[in-house]
Design an enzyme around this catalytic site. Structure first.
Site, short mmCIF file in Angstrom:
data_model
loop_
_atom_site.label_atom_id
_atom_site.label_comp_id
_atom_site.label_asym_id
_atom_site.label_seq_id
_atom_site.Cartn_x
_atom_site.Cartn_y
_atom_site.Cartn_z
N HIS A 1 79.21 41.97 133.88
CA HIS A 1 80.62 42.37 133.77
C HIS A 1 81.12 41.95 132.39
O HIS A 1 80.78 40.87 131.91
CB HIS A 1 81.44 41.72 134.88
CG HIS A 1 81.06 42.21 136.24
ND1 HIS A 1 81.45 43.43 136.72
CD2 HIS A 1 80.31 41.64 137.21
CE1 HIS A 1 80.96 43.60 137.94
NE2 HIS A 1 80.26 42.52 138.26
N CYS B 1 84.41 47.39 131.20
CA CYS B 1 83.73 47.61 132.48
C CYS B 1 84.02 49.01 133.02
O CYS B 1 83.11 49.69 133.52
CB CYS B 1 84.16 46.57 133.52
SG CYS B 1 83.19 45.05 133.43
#
Length: 104
Positions: free
Chosen positions: A21, A33
């Site tokens: 992430h 993301c």
């Protein structure tokens, strides 16, 4: 950070592995993301619809793995376009996405 690992030989992308992430912003507001997710889900859908059975696909929370079967030009074009999109994102957000390419 989002890590993208590309395994290729001189002519083909053999594997594309995306995990992690970005941490660029709070959950739900992270543009990096969201960008990576959009690129990769679009890629999975394109392979499924345009080049079905040319790749092995795996997607679980925070991890996508694609392994191509050798010799399919459709899959290679889609994989190359995906890599270009990810590299464009890396160019703008290099602190949040890292792409490594390994030649075999």
């Amino acid at each position: 950070m989002v890590h993208v690992a590309v395994t290729r030989d001189a002519q083909e992308i053999l594997e594309l592995d995306v995990c992690g992430h970005a941490g660029q912003a709070p959950h739900g507001e992270d543009l990096v993301c969201a960008g990576v997710s959009s690129i990769m889900v679009g890629m999975l859908n394109a392979i499924d619809q345009l080049a079905n059975e040319t790749c092995e696909l795996s997607m679980v929370e925070g991890h996508i793995h694609i392994r191509s079967k050798e010799g399919d030009a459709r899959a290679q074009l889609l994989l190359a376009a995906t890599l270009i999109s990810l590299q464009t994102l890396e160019g703008s957000y290099s602190g949040y996405i890292q792409i490594t390419v390994q030649e075999v």
